[in-house]
Design an enzyme around this catalytic site. Structure first.
Site, PDB file in Angstrom:
ATOM      1  CB  SER A 147      -3.713 -13.361   4.750  1.00 55.96           C
ATOM      2  OG  SER A 147      -3.787 -13.653   3.386  1.00 55.96           O
ATOM      3  CG  HIS A 187      -1.280  -9.700   1.416  1.00 54.29           C
ATOM      4  ND1 HIS A 187      -2.607  -9.507   1.720  1.00 54.29           N
ATOM      5  CD2 HIS A 187      -1.007 -11.012   1.715  1.00 54.29           C
ATOM      6  CE1 HIS A 187      -3.129 -10.640   2.174  1.00 54.29           C
ATOM      7  NE2 HIS A 187      -2.166 -11.564   2.184  1.00 54.29           N
ATOM      8  CG  ASP A 199      -3.373  -6.574   0.295  1.00 52.30           C
ATOM      9  OD1 ASP A 199      -2.926  -7.370  -0.555  1.00 52.30           O
ATOM     10  OD2 ASP A 199      -3.697  -6.921   1.441  1.00 52.30           O
TER      11      ASP A 199
END
Length: 302
Positions: A183, A277, A248
């Site tokens: 991320s 995610h 996501d």
């Protein structure tokens, strides 16, 4: 990453917008620290590997209940922590986990948002043991026990300090270092990998740029954009594995695809059907792909 109202977006990109403000608004959510790093009582000093005659203070990790550590005291004893300093003057908390004695590779792991080293320690132990790697990680400025405040410039200085520590403190060669970013952690990972060669790069739920997250229709990179991974990823000369969930909800799957298309040395990506995610690690193909990539696809040692 956060959602924004029209008013907030207008304020975010007002006269003139700057990367630091965009980065702060879009990305950084430091949690309440779940650990502390303190000097060991009555511990004798010792020579630091890779530093010749340098003397190194010994530190101890104290986890709070928020860390939710899942392993034994013996496992905890295999975690070494210390503080180093970045080029921007911040004290950066570092963690080295000897998951597998004699492991060839060490993952330099840049974690995601809203977590710190304490919360990640159990995951690191489990991951490293399963993929036969040791793991080195660090907290960004303003996260955990690291001083300063989160910013894009600090992210780059933080990972530089971590890279230096891996190389000098532990004497690990670049060809035995895997850069892993998750991320927001893909931002410092891509930046470092675009400047240094390593064994390989793993980008887990990566973003193309801050503007493209806030404004999905953005097609070009503006001078005030933050986190411009899309402009740096083609400079990476090491093999790149991209992992992204197709559902996501934070960083759209299209970001992973766009970065994959820009890579100079991409390997077969892992698109996890139905994953969001924060749950890719729960899918069996996640570990399977990592194991195969590390054990089968990277060049063998001479």
């Amino acid at each position: 990453m956060n959602g924004f109202s029209i008013k907030e977006l207008c304020c975010l990109f007002c006269c003139p917008p700057c990367p630091g403000r965009i980065a702060a608004k879009l990305a950084f959510l430091p949690p309440i620290p779940t650990y502390a790093i303190v000097p060991e009582q009555n511990a004798s000093t010792r020579l630091t590997p890779g530093r010749g005659t340098g003397v190194n203070r010994r530190w101890k990790l104290h986890l709070t209940d928020g860390a939710d550590f899942q392993y034994t005291q013996h496992d905890l004893d295999n975690i070494e922590v210390f503080m180093t300093k970045s080029s921007r003057g911040n004290r950066i908390a570092c963690m080295y986990i000897r998951c597998v004695p004699g492991a060839r590779f060490t993952l330099l792991f840049s974690h995601g948002n809203a977590v710190d080293l304490g919360q990640m320690s159990s995951f690191y132990l489990g991951l490293g043991t399963r993929i036969n790697c040791n793991i080195f990680s660090y907290d960004y400025s303003g996260y955990g026990a690291s001083s300063g405040h989160p910013s894009e410039k600090n992210l780059y200085a933080d990972i530089d300090a971590a890279w230096k520590a891996v190389r000098t403190r532990y004497g690990i060669c670049p060809e035995n270092i895997l850069l892993y970013g998750q991320s927001i952690g893909t931002v410092p990972t891509v930046d470092l990998a675009s400047r240094y060669e390593c064994a390989a790069v793993i980008l887990h739920s990566p973003l193309t740029s801050g503007m493209r997250v806030a404004f999905p229709e953005t097609k070009k990179t503006y001078c005030f954009d933050a986190f411009p991974n899309i402009e740096k990823v083609s400079k990476i000369t090491s093999p790149v594995l991209i992992i992204h969930g197709t559902e996501d909800e934070v960083i759209d799957f299209s970001h992973g695809l766009a970065l994959y298309e820009r890579c100079s040395k991409p390997v077969q990506p892992l698109w996890v059907e139905g994953a969001g995610h924060n749950d890719i690690e729960l899918y069996s193909q996640y570990l399977e792909r990592l194991k195969h990539f590390i054990s089968q696809e990277l060049p063998s040692q001479n």
